[in-house]
Design an enzyme around this catalytic site. Structure first.
Site, PDB file in Angstrom:
ATOM      1  NE  ARG A  15      45.598  42.938  36.217  1.00  0.00           N
ATOM      2  CZ  ARG A  15      46.425  42.744  37.240  1.00  0.00           C
ATOM      3  NH1 ARG A  15      47.455  43.519  37.424  1.00  0.00           N
ATOM      4  NH2 ARG A  15      46.220  41.752  38.075  1.00  0.00           N
ATOM      5  CE  LYS A  40      49.324  37.813  43.515  1.00  0.00           C
ATOM      6  NZ  LYS A  40      50.731  38.013  43.851  1.00  0.00           N
ATOM      7  CD  GLU A  96      52.703  41.489  47.860  1.00  0.00           C
ATOM      8  OE1 GLU A  96      52.114  42.164  47.000  1.00  0.00           O
ATOM      9  OE2 GLU A  96      52.593  41.680  49.080  1.00  0.00           O
TER      10      GLU A  96
HETATM   11  P1  ATP Z   1      47.023  40.374  41.589  1.00  0.00           P
HETATM   12  O1  ATP Z   1      46.314  41.636  41.278  1.00  0.00           O
HETATM   13  O2  ATP Z   1      46.334  39.160  41.109  1.00  0.00           O
HETATM   14  O3  ATP Z   1      47.449  40.251  43.034  1.00  0.00           O
HETATM   15  P2  ATP Z   1      49.604  41.331  41.076  1.00  0.00           P
HETATM   16  O4  ATP Z   1      49.961  42.098  39.866  1.00  0.00           O
HETATM   17  O5  ATP Z   1      49.485  42.069  42.345  1.00  0.00           O
HETATM   18  O6  ATP Z   1      48.334  40.462  40.735  1.00  0.00           O
HETATM   19  P3  ATP Z   1      52.157  40.191  41.456  1.00  0.00           P
HETATM   20  O7  ATP Z   1      52.543  39.036  42.280  1.00  0.00           O
HETATM   21  O8  ATP Z   1      52.589  41.528  41.905  1.00  0.00           O
HETATM   22  O9  ATP Z   1      50.590  40.153  41.316  1.00  0.00           O
HETATM   23  O10 ATP Z   1      52.509  39.969  39.934  1.00  0.00           O
HETATM   24  C1  ATP Z   1      53.708  39.442  39.432  1.00  0.00           C
HETATM   25  C2  ATP Z   1      53.796  39.797  37.968  1.00  0.00           C
HETATM   26  O11 ATP Z   1      52.692  39.247  37.250  1.00  0.00           O
HETATM   27  C3  ATP Z   1      53.754  41.291  37.763  1.00  0.00           C
HETATM   28  O12 ATP Z   1      54.768  41.651  36.848  1.00  0.00           O
HETATM   29  C4  ATP Z   1      52.387  41.540  37.202  1.00  0.00           C
HETATM   30  O13 ATP Z   1      52.376  42.673  36.378  1.00  0.00           O
HETATM   31  C5  ATP Z   1      52.083  40.241  36.459  1.00  0.00           C
HETATM   32  N1  ATP Z   1      50.642  40.018  36.365  1.00  0.00           N
HETATM   33  C6  ATP Z   1      49.774  39.961  37.387  1.00  0.00           C
HETATM   34  N2  ATP Z   1      48.516  39.804  36.938  1.00  0.00           N
HETATM   35  C7  ATP Z   1      48.581  39.752  35.586  1.00  0.00           C
HETATM   36  C8  ATP Z   1      47.623  39.613  34.538  1.00  0.00           C
HETATM   37  N3  ATP Z   1      46.334  39.491  34.786  1.00  0.00           N
HETATM   38  N4  ATP Z   1      48.062  39.602  33.262  1.00  0.00           N
HETATM   39  C9  ATP Z   1      49.371  39.708  32.995  1.00  0.00           C
HETATM   40  N5  ATP Z   1      50.328  39.848  33.930  1.00  0.00           N
HETATM   41  C10 ATP Z   1      49.945  39.882  35.219  1.00  0.00           C
HETATM   42 MG    MG Z   2      51.089  43.090  43.357  1.00  0.00          MG
END
Ligand code: ATP
Ligand code: MG
Length: 559
Positions: A263, A273, A37
């Site tokens: 994760r 984020k 995102e």
């Molecule tokens: P955050 O919680 O930091 O905002 P998010 O999962 O909301 O992370 P996205 O932009 O939706 O962030 O993530 C893009 C991809 O990265 C998704 O497939 C997500 O599962 C993966 N991802 C995000 N954080 C991690 C992590 N800590 N370890 C492994 N993969 C991750």
């Molecule tokens: Mg997300």
């Protein structure tokens, strides 16, 4: 696309699934995607996901899409979208074809919602958000049907069209999937799939005032792109039934399969984020690319290399069990990569003045940039009567086993002579401010006669050295899991000493180094010229990437 992955990729449960799908003929080739995102800069957790998704596509000669999940217009920006593309490329990957956006599918998503309504599988609900929450039930209690649940198809079609046309206020109505309010899985209790939100969107502008929800959007986007393996993190496991329900009930031929892995959590930092944004907004760090940040841009600025991060990602593996990882694993991977790529030079970061009383003028000696890489070339190391050494390489009352300098003792000056300390000059407080030393003229490239000198220290000739700003980084937080305790604000654990800026000295060979040039400063660590502030030939600014595990031991005896 270049292949940064070693051919002997480490297996994991996702590879096992892919191997099976290829062997059974379910798929001829694989298509993955990385779906961020654009609501912040990517962090080390995303790096793991990038290495996994793009790495699989590479290793299996498949494809990996970059798709922005841009369904939350208020939080998203072009700046974030651009930074994400830069980060993916910097890590060494290239997505297949054009960048994809969930917003590319807004028309399709709308049409599919109409299809669900026509099938009696979606309805417009007028409950307020509070009422919806109340009707939803709890983990132990089934939900209740909304009084609007049995609206007839034609009414739902009409209301949904009017939602789209902007007839209702934000939040006044939602479109919900009609699944099962008694499901033990709360995600299946008639989840909202469209909401009214008058927000300017970075790509579609003001065209839409209704936006599809993430769960509904994601599976359809995957299907429209022909994704074979939709890989996400474990918190989406409970959403998988919804992913499948949506695709099972729509006329889309493709039905990707979702697989979840754990994760990454890295000790002494945070991987969220939202929380990283908090640090940026409160000016607790100097922007998203502050070298203390676990963002990809922060790691880059600090001097981590794409190769090192990819190696880290390989080492931590992919599984469904907890993935809380010690920083030492990251630092080990970075150090090993830099060991082979960084030329070695001398810097002094905590200078103590040395006067050599039996040496006049100046002389230089050629020295390799790397003991194992002659192809890195050579530079001249200068000596003169006025030197600086590291203050902690001298001790008046040394501990036992001390191999460095002490009064009356001798050390080898790296690439130069053996030097004896004859006198320590002190200020009025008794602090040593200068050493007066003499060299043994017969020891250039030769062992001294009749005695062994074990210690080797580095030094710089004052008139030949250049001043440099050196930024030393430590952990951003003082505890391993700063956001573990929900009752305590993670910011209270910020390490007040995570950044120390010193004015040090570097040898002239680095004078024209471009930004983002890596060096080993002998005995001190790996350093990188700063991407933003370093000026070749001007103000020199170095970031400490990582310390050395051991000060050099093997070469300690080198002449
Ligand atoms: P955050 O919680 O930091 O905002 P998010 O999962 O909301 O992370 P996205 O932009 O939706 O962030 O993530 C893009 C991809 O990265 C998704 O497939 C997500 O599962 C993966 N991802 C995000 N954080 C991690 C992590 N800590 N370890 C492994 N993969 C991750
Ligand atoms: Mg997300």
């Amino acid at each position: 696309m270049s292949s940064p992955h070693s051919p002997a990729a480490v297996s994991n449960f996702i590879r096992t699934i892919i191997d099976g799908d290829l062997a059974s003929g379910l798929h001829k080739s694989i298509v993955t995607r990385f779906p961020p995102e654009p609501n912040g800069y990517l962090h080390v957790g995303h790096a793991k996901s990038i290495c996994l998704n793009f790495g699989l596509a590479q290793d299996y000669q498949g494809k990996c899409n970059l798709r922005f999940d841009d369904t939350n217009p208020e939080k998203e920006s072009e700046e974030y979208a651009l930074s994400i593309q830069e980060d993916v490329r910097w890590l060494g990957f290239q997505w297949d074809g054009e960048v994809h956006w969930a917003s590319d599918y807004f028309d399709d998503l709308y049409a599919f919602a109409v299809e669900l309504i026509n099938k009696g599988l979606a309805y417009v609900d007028d409950l307020t958000p509070e009422e919806m929450r109340e009707y939803r039930g709890t983990l132990t209690q089934a939900g209740r049907n909304s009084p609007y649940r049995d609206r007839i198809v034609s009414e739902n079609l009409d209301l949904f069209a009017r939602m789209k046309a902007g007839e209702y206020a934000d939040g006044a109505k939602v479109l919900r999937a009609k699944i099962d309010m008694a499901s033990p899985n709360i995600n299946m209790r008639d989840p909202a799939i469209y909401r009214i939100r008058r927000a300017h969107h970075i790509r579609t502008g003001d065209k839409w005032c209704i936006y599809p929800m993430y769960d509904y959007t994601h599976c359809i986007s995957d299907a429209l792109e022909g994704i074979t393996h939709s890989i996400c993190t474990l918190e989406f496991e409970d959403h998988r039934p919804l992913y499948d329900w949506v695709l099972d009930n729509l006329s889309i031929a493709c039905h990707p399969r979702q697989y979840e892995f754990s994760r990454l959590e890295l000790h002494y930092t945070i991987t969220s984020k939202r929380k990283l944004l908090q640090l940026v907004n409160a000016n607790l760090v100097n922007g998203w690319d502050d070298p203390r940040m676990p963002t990809i841009s922060g790691m880059r600025r600090r001097g981590y290399t794409p190769e090192g991060i990819r190696e880290f990602s390989k080492r931590i593996g992919v599984s469904r069990s907890g993935n809380s990882v010690d920083m030492a694993i990251m630092e080990g991977a970075i150090r090993e990569d830099l060991e082979a790529r960084a030329p070695r030079v001398v810097a002094v970061i905590n200078p103590l003045k040395v006067t050599i009383t039996n040496f006049e003028g100046a002389s230089t000696r050629e020295a390799d940039f790397h003991p194992n890489h002659p192809e890195f070339g050579k530079r001249f190391v200068a000596i003169s009567s006025a030197l600086v050494i590291e203050a902690d390489d001298f001790a008046e009352a040394p501990p036992s086993g001390w191999k460095r300098l002490t009064l009356g003792g001798e050390v080898r000056l790296r690439h130069s002579y053996v030097m004896r300390c004859d006198e320590a000059v002190k200020d009025e407080n008794g602090k040593v401010i200068e050493l007066r030393c003499s060299i043994d003229h017969a020891t250039l490239g030769k062992n001294p006669e009749g005695r062994k000198v074990k210690g080797v220290i580095h030094f710089l000739s004052c008139e030949h050295a250049l001043p440099a700003e050196i930024r030393l980084y430590d952990r951003l937080f003082t505890v391993a899991e700063p956001d573990a305790d929900k009752e305590v604000d993670f910011c209270t654990y910020l390490n007040p000493d995570s950044l120390t800026v010193v004015q040090g000295w570097v040898e002239a060979a680095v004078q024209d180094a471009a930004p983002e040039t890596h060096y080993q400063f002998e005995r001190l660590g790996y350093f990188c010229t700063d991407r933003r502030d370093h000026q070749p030939g001007g103000k020199l600014v170095f970031n400490r990437t990582v310390t050395l595990k051991d000060s050099w031991t093997k070469e300690a005896g080198s002449l």
